[in-house]
Every structure is written in structure tokens, then in C-alpha cells.
Design a protein around this motif. Structure first.
Motif, PDB file in Angstrom:
ATOM      1  N   SER A   1      49.922 -44.936  -2.877  1.00 28.67           N
ATOM      2  CA  SER A   1      50.374 -44.989  -4.272  1.00 28.67           C
ATOM      3  C   SER A   1      49.195 -44.836  -5.224  1.00 28.67           C
ATOM      4  CB  SER A   1      51.101 -46.309  -4.539  1.00 28.67           C
ATOM      5  OG  SER A   1      52.265 -46.418  -3.755  1.00 28.67           O
ATOM      6  N   ALA A   2      48.100 -45.515  -4.921  1.00 28.08           N
ATOM      7  CA  ALA A   2      46.897 -45.403  -5.753  1.00 28.08           C
ATOM      8  C   ALA A   2      46.341 -43.980  -5.717  1.00 28.08           C
ATOM      9  CB  ALA A   2      45.842 -46.396  -5.283  1.00 28.08           C
ATOM     10  N   LEU A   3      46.366 -43.362  -4.541  1.00 28.35           N
ATOM     11  CA  LEU A   3      45.877 -41.990  -4.411  1.00 28.35           C
ATOM     12  C   LEU A   3      46.731 -41.031  -5.238  1.00 28.35           C
ATOM     13  CD1 LEU A   3      44.042 -39.889  -3.089  1.00 28.35           C
ATOM     14  CD2 LEU A   3      45.594 -39.864  -1.118  1.00 28.35           C
ATOM     15  N   MET A   4      48.041 -41.212  -5.206  1.00 31.27           N
ATOM     16  CA  MET A   4      48.935 -40.364  -5.993  1.00 31.27           C
ATOM     17  C   MET A   4      48.662 -40.517  -7.484  1.00 31.27           C
ATOM     18  SD  MET A   4      52.566 -40.731  -3.929  1.00 31.27           S
ATOM     19  CE  MET A   4      53.441 -39.630  -5.030  1.00 31.27           C
ATOM     20  N   LEU A   5      48.398 -41.743  -7.915  1.00 25.60           N
ATOM     21  CA  LEU A   5      48.099 -41.984  -9.320  1.00 25.60           C
ATOM     22  C   LEU A   5      46.806 -41.288  -9.732  1.00 25.60           C
ATOM     23  CD1 LEU A   5      48.853 -43.430 -11.923  1.00 25.60           C
ATOM     24  CD2 LEU A   5      47.606 -45.434 -11.120  1.00 25.60           C
TER      25      LEU A   5
ATOM     26  N   ASP B   1      36.466 -39.624 -11.079  1.00 21.14           N
ATOM     27  CA  ASP B   1      37.221 -40.873 -10.952  1.00 21.14           C
ATOM     28  C   ASP B   1      38.076 -40.860  -9.689  1.00 21.14           C
ATOM     29  OD1 ASP B   1      36.119 -41.755 -13.296  1.00 21.14           O
ATOM     30  OD2 ASP B   1      37.881 -41.327 -14.541  1.00 21.14           O
ATOM     31  N   ALA B   2      38.704 -39.693  -9.417  1.00 19.58           N
ATOM     32  CA  ALA B   2      39.554 -39.594  -8.223  1.00 19.58           C
ATOM     33  C   ALA B   2      38.727 -39.735  -6.952  1.00 19.58           C
ATOM     34  CB  ALA B   2      40.303 -38.262  -8.232  1.00 19.58           C
ATOM     35  N   VAL B   3      37.557 -39.093  -6.910  1.00 17.02           N
ATOM     36  CA  VAL B   3      36.684 -39.201  -5.734  1.00 17.02           C
ATOM     37  C   VAL B   3      36.201 -40.637  -5.554  1.00 17.02           C
ATOM     38  CG1 VAL B   3      34.462 -38.497  -4.774  1.00 17.02           C
ATOM     39  CG2 VAL B   3      35.983 -36.788  -5.762  1.00 17.02           C
ATOM     40  N   ASN B   4      35.900 -41.292  -6.665  1.00 19.01           N
ATOM     41  CA  ASN B   4      35.490 -42.699  -6.593  1.00 19.01           C
ATOM     42  C   ASN B   4      36.625 -43.566  -6.042  1.00 19.01           C
ATOM     43  OD1 ASN B   4      33.550 -44.927  -7.370  1.00 19.01           O
ATOM     44  ND2 ASN B   4      35.304 -45.515  -8.621  1.00 19.01           N
ATOM     45  N   ASP B   5      37.849 -43.290  -6.505  1.00 19.95           N
ATOM     46  CA  ASP B   5      39.010 -44.030  -5.995  1.00 19.95           C
ATOM     47  C   ASP B   5      39.186 -43.805  -4.488  1.00 19.95           C
ATOM     48  OD1 ASP B   5      39.500 -44.984  -8.504  1.00 19.95           O
ATOM     49  OD2 ASP B   5      41.080 -43.533  -8.983  1.00 19.95           O
ATOM     50  N   ILE B   6      39.018 -42.545  -4.084  1.00 26.25           N
ATOM     51  CA  ILE B   6      39.157 -42.227  -2.655  1.00 26.25           C
ATOM     52  C   ILE B   6      38.094 -42.970  -1.849  1.00 26.25           C
ATOM     53  CG2 ILE B   6      38.910 -40.373  -0.951  1.00 26.25           C
ATOM     54  CD1 ILE B   6      40.243 -38.491  -3.003  1.00 26.25           C
TER      55      ILE B   6
ATOM     56  N   THR C   1      44.316 -37.537   6.661  1.00 24.84           N
ATOM     57  CA  THR C   1      45.030 -36.877   5.568  1.00 24.84           C
ATOM     58  C   THR C   1      44.254 -37.000   4.265  1.00 24.84           C
ATOM     59  OG1 THR C   1      47.181 -37.291   6.591  1.00 24.84           O
ATOM     60  CG2 THR C   1      47.172 -36.825   4.235  1.00 24.84           C
ATOM     61  N   VAL C   2      43.685 -38.171   4.030  1.00 19.52           N
ATOM     62  CA  VAL C   2      42.918 -38.391   2.808  1.00 19.52           C
ATOM     63  C   VAL C   2      41.662 -37.528   2.803  1.00 19.52           C
ATOM     64  CG1 VAL C   2      41.756 -40.104   1.375  1.00 19.52           C
ATOM     65  CG2 VAL C   2      43.817 -40.728   2.624  1.00 19.52           C
ATOM     66  N   ARG C   3      41.021 -37.393   3.943  1.00 18.23           N
ATOM     67  CA  ARG C   3      39.838 -36.521   4.018  1.00 18.23           C
ATOM     68  C   ARG C   3      40.209 -35.082   3.679  1.00 18.23           C
ATOM     69  NH1 ARG C   3      38.770 -39.616   8.749  1.00 18.23           N
ATOM     70  NH2 ARG C   3      39.504 -37.922  10.085  1.00 18.23           N
ATOM     71  N   LEU C   4      41.357 -34.628   4.164  1.00 20.50           N
ATOM     72  CA  LEU C   4      41.821 -33.274   3.870  1.00 20.50           C
ATOM     73  C   LEU C   4      42.110 -33.113   2.385  1.00 20.50           C
ATOM     74  CD1 LEU C   4      42.758 -30.470   4.781  1.00 20.50           C
ATOM     75  CD2 LEU C   4      45.014 -31.464   5.254  1.00 20.50           C
ATOM     76  N   ILE C   5      42.749 -34.121   1.789  1.00 17.40           N
ATOM     77  CA  ILE C   5      43.077 -34.059   0.360  1.00 17.40           C
ATOM     78  C   ILE C   5      41.795 -34.019  -0.474  1.00 17.40           C
ATOM     79  CG2 ILE C   5      44.044 -35.403  -1.545  1.00 17.40           C
ATOM     80  CD1 ILE C   5      46.255 -36.290   0.388  1.00 17.40           C
TER      81      ILE C   5
ATOM     82  N   GLY D   1      56.036 -34.050  -0.564  1.00 24.05           N
ATOM     83  CA  GLY D   1      54.647 -33.698  -0.329  1.00 24.05           C
ATOM     84  C   GLY D   1      54.004 -34.493   0.798  1.00 24.05           C
ATOM     85  N   THR D   2      52.761 -34.128   1.073  1.00 29.69           N
ATOM     86  CA  THR D   2      52.008 -34.730   2.180  1.00 29.69           C
ATOM     87  C   THR D   2      51.870 -36.241   2.029  1.00 29.69           C
ATOM     88  OG1 THR D   2      50.741 -32.684   2.412  1.00 29.69           O
ATOM     89  CG2 THR D   2      49.817 -34.658   3.409  1.00 29.69           C
ATOM     90  N   ILE D   3      51.527 -36.700   0.833  1.00 32.64           N
ATOM     91  CA  ILE D   3      51.267 -38.131   0.642  1.00 32.64           C
ATOM     92  C   ILE D   3      52.546 -38.944   0.813  1.00 32.64           C
ATOM     93  CG2 ILE D   3      50.454 -39.868  -0.993  1.00 32.64           C
ATOM     94  CD1 ILE D   3      48.658 -37.741  -2.211  1.00 32.64           C
TER      95      ILE D   3
END
Length: 474
Positions: free
Chosen positions: A52-56, A282-287, A311-315, A405-407
Motif C-alpha cells: 500500500s505504501a509503495l502504491m502511494l 522520495d519514492a526511491v527513499n520509500d522503497i 517484485t519491488v526490485r523490478l519496480i 496490476g503487479t502490486i
């Protein structure tokens, strides 16, 4: 009920708390298994929170790109106006940089006529009998208006109720003897010129009623020179002469043209480009938080929730490609975001070189527009058309965060596993309840045997004591 009786009797014979002993034996077997299952459930719940956080985070990047994926996003302009009291000028997203002269020769106006004067609003007309009025607007006769209340107020009410384009009102002029006049106003522009005819019922005009007794203003079109070209419009709002500029004619300035300068608002474009880079960082920091070490704080359900998730590494890789890859719609000189000064340091943090960005916007503006928007507006999210850096990114992110989607697929998989673990937890509880009942029954039998042994011992002891007393005569 039988099991309750057994449990109540436990410990009565041996003196040992066998009820607690039975529960302890069950707990020893149950707790490690229960804890293992609950840990797996907790891990999957954390994964769902992480997704959910990743989608945000990705949604934030998408929102930033949406400010760069349309041609109109790059067409915002500012206006410098030398005569704001003569003409108002406002730009739209389609404004094109340039300089223009505006000379207002004549303003558009609506015809305004005042009637003859009346002593009161209810003064009798046509002997009190109903009559008809026929308005002719722009050379076209309208449907006759029936005035059923033959008074000045009745005339006003009938004209307004007809809604034919001419409006009426009664004005008190302050005259001592006959203060009331009917004021008629037509549509703005020369085509709004109007006239009227009254019919008292016999084909003759109504006596005592002259709606055009005082011609206050003549209907006219606006006449304006734009860059020396004379144009006429039926309104003082002119939005089709200078591309992307809305002109509001306020007064005339014949012989003294106003100077209108439209300049491109590159400041907002720079702001949007910098915003999309910040959204990436910001997204990379969140990841990094989601895939990093797990927090010791039990309230922190996000840190480390997606650690080791392929999956997160691919995204993350796909997100990076949205920025560093070549545009699907390159310009004549610029082909990628990096040509605007985009840089990626060794830690993965992106930045924009302001000098390079300013140069690109000043010298290759059309290429910048093409790179990001493909020079189009309102792009569809369907199909395989090239959409530029921003348009392609918006579509790619939509594909990742959509309900199919994937997530979301990964999140639904975690929920399925949680449901499976809960079934296993219920099965474990059922088995442990059966085990506790078995132990209880076994200890109940043991207690019975111990009780019988104790009774036999006491009986034998009493017997032996009796025999000894006989022999010893004591």
C-alpha cells in the motif's frame, strides 16, 4: 459434563496440580507452532501494508508526471499589458509567446430605450383592456407578447416573461408629476438592435405608450485593431484573435494602441520538472525503507516489510528507466531527460542541473515539449502509441498500481496466504483442545488409581495397627 467432573477431581488423590500440568504439556506443544503461524500472518500483513505504501509513492510520481504529459502543460504564459484600463488580457494554456498591439476603436453595446413617463406603475393603458406587443430583434419579428395587465408594470412583466432577448424594468426618475419610465435593453452587439409595435386589439397602436420615446444607446459591435488588422465582434470579450489570449475590451483608445506582451512561463515548467525529480527521490527513499532493515518499533509496520521482495526490485528498476531512458518521442536536438541536466549520483539520488535546464528551455523549448508530451493533449491510457517521457510514465505506473496490476496481485497473494494461515491456526487450536481433553482423561484415570492406592494403604495400615495392638495387648 463428564470432562468437567474429571477436571474438578484432578489433584484430589495425588496432591499434584495435574490440571495445570495437563495445560502446560499442551502449551509446550502448541505455543511454538502457534507463534510460528502468527509470525507468518504478521509478516504477510506487513507486506500488504508495504505494498500500500509503495502504491502511494508511485501515485505521487504519477501525479508529478501528469503535469508534464500534455502539450498544454507547457503553454502557460504571462501577460505584460501597457493599458490595463483599456483592455484586460488573460492567457490560457494555449498562449504563444509574442508581442501584440491592441487599439479599441469602438466597444460593443446593447440598445437601450426609455419609454414615455407615467404617473404610477399601475397607470391604466389601453383603457384597461389587454393588448399585444411585437418585438423585432435583429430584423426578425418575434412571437407577439400578450399584455394582460394593461399597466406599465404589466408591460414590464409580460416582456420579461416572454424571454425573447429584450429585458425591461421600471425606473423612478424622480420627476414630481410623472416619475416612472420603462427601460428596455436588448442583446449586446449590432444584431441585437430591436424595435416594437403595439396592437390595441383593433390593429392600431396603443395610445399613451411609446417604448422608444428616448433612444439612449444604439446597438453596436466592437471594433478593434489587433496588430493593425481591424476586426469586429458582437461582444467585448474577444478570445479568437490572439492564440491563447482572452481580451476584455474596457474602453476605447483610438490612436494610442496598447502593447500586449505574452511571454512563456518557464518558471512553472521548471517547477514541475523539479517536482517530478523530487517525487522519484522520495519514492526511491520509500522503497529503501520498505526493503531495508526491520524496525524494532512495533508501531512501525513499514520498515523492512518488503525486504527481499523481487517484485519491488523490478519496480525500482522500471521506475529508474522512466527517467534515464530515451524518450519514445525524441526532439530534433534533445532525446532524453538527461539532456535537460538530469543526473544520477552513486547513491541513486537524482538532481537537475539548473543551468542545463535553463539552456534547454531557452534554446530547445519545442524539443522539451516533444520529449515529455509527444506534442499531444488528452492522451489515452490505452494502446501502444508513443506518449513521450511523461505520458509513457503515467501509463506504466497505472499498469503497476491498477486493480489488475503487479502490486495489487502481490497484495492479494499475501491476503490469500493470511487466510490459509488462519485456517491452519484454527486446525491447530482444534487439535490442541483434543489433546488437552485426552491428557485430562488420562490424568483423571491416574488420580483414580492413586486414590484407590491411598485408600488401600490406609486400610492396610489400620489393619496392621489393629493386629499389633492385639499381640502387644496395647
Amino acid at each position: 459434563m463428564a470432562s468437567a467432573d474429571i477436571i474438578g477431581a484432578l489433584g484430589a488423590g495425588s496432591g499434584v496440580d495435574v490440571k495445570a500440568l495437563a495445560q502446560s504439556l499442551v502449551d509446550v506443544e502448541k505455543m511454538p507452532r502457534e507463534e510460528a503461524i502468527n509470525t507468518k500472518i504478521n509478516d504477510q500483513e506487513r507486506r500488504i501494508a508495504g505494498y500500500s505504501a509503495l502504491m502511494l509513492s508511485l501515485e505521487t510520481v504519477k501525479t508529478a508526471f501528469q503535469k508534464l504529459n500534455d502539450l498544454n502543460d507547457f503553454n502557460a504564459g504571462t501577460v505584460n499589458n501597457s493599458a490595463p484600463t483599456v483592455v484586460g488580457a488573460v492567457t490560457t494554456s494555449a498562449a504563444v509567446p509574442g508581442r501584440h498591439t491592441i487599439e479599441v476603436i469602438q466597444l460593443a453595446a446593447a440598445q437601450r430605450d426609455a419609454s414615455n413617463a407615467f404617473a404610477s406603475k399601475t397607470a391604466e393603458l389601453n383603457g384597461g383592456a389587454p393588448f399585444n406587443l411585437t418585438l423585432t430583434i435583429g430584423g426578425t419579428a418575434q412571437t407577439p407578447v400578450s399584455v394582460d395587465t394593461a399597466t406599465p408594470q404589466g408591460v414590464v412583466d409580460a416582456i420579461n416573461a416572454a424571454k425573447q432577448g429584450v429585458t425591461a424594468q421600471i425606473i423612478d426618475t424622480g420627476d414630481a408629476s410623472a416619475p416612472y419610465k420603462i427601460l428596455l435593453s436588448g442583446p449586446i452587439g449590432a444584431s441585437g438592435a430591436f424595435s416594437y409595435a403595439s396592437d390595441d386589439g383593433s390593429g392600431s397602436p396603443v395610445t399613451g405608450l411609446d417604448l422608444a420615446a428616448d433612444a439612449l444607446k444604439t446597438a453596436s459591435n466592437a471594433t478593434v485593431k489587433v496588430d493593425g488588422l481591424t476586426v469586429t465582434r458582437s461582444s467585448n470579450a474577444v478570445d479568437d484573435v490572439i492564440p491563447g489570449v482572452y481580451l476584455d475590451l474596457l474602453s476605447t483608445n483610438a490612436g494610442s494602441p496598447a502593447d500586449i506582451r505574452v511571454t512563456r512561463d518557464t518558471a512553472s515548467i521548471k517547477e514541475n520538472l523539479q517536482a517530478v525529480v523530487k517525487a522519484y527521490n522520495d519514492a526511491v527513499n520509500d522503497i529503501g525503507i520498505l526493503t531495508g532493515a526491520r524496525s524494532e518499533d512495533p508501531e512501525d509496520i513499514y520498515s523492512g516489510s518488503l525486504k527481499g521482495d523481487s517484485t519491488v526490485r523490478l519496480i525500482k528498476t522500471r521506475l529508474r528507466e522512466m527517467f534515464v531512458g530515451d524518450s519514445s518521442t525524441p526532439g530534433a536536438t534533445l532525446t532524453a531527460f538527461r539532456d535537460l541536466g538530469l543526473d544520477l549520483d552513486r547513491t541513486g539520488v537524482m538532481s537537475l542541473n539548473e543551468t542545463s535546464l535553463d539552456s534547454a528551455l531557452a534554446n530547445n523549448f519545442d524539443d522539451v515539449v516533444t520529449l515529455f508530451s509527444a506534442g499531444t493533449n488528452n492522451q489515452s491510457e490505452f494502446g501502444t502509441a508513443s506518449r513521450g517521457i511523461a505520458g509513457d510514465a503515467v501509463k506504466a505506473i497505472n499498469d503497476l498500481i491498477s486493480s489488475r496490476g503487479t502490486i495489487m496481485t502481490q497484495s492479494e497473494g499475501s491476503q490469500t496466504r493470511i487466510d490459509e494461515y488462519k485456517v491452519k491456526l484454527e486446525a491447530l487450536n482444534t487439535r490442541m483442545e483434543a489433546l488437552l481433553l485426552r491428557y485430562t482423561k488420562q490424568f483423571g484415570i491416574m488420580e483414580t488409581m492413586v486414590g484407590q492406592s491411598n485408600a488401600l494403604r490406609e486400610s492396610l495400615t489400620a489393619t496392621f495397627d489393629g493386629m499389633m495392638a492385639m499381640y502387644t495387648k496395647k
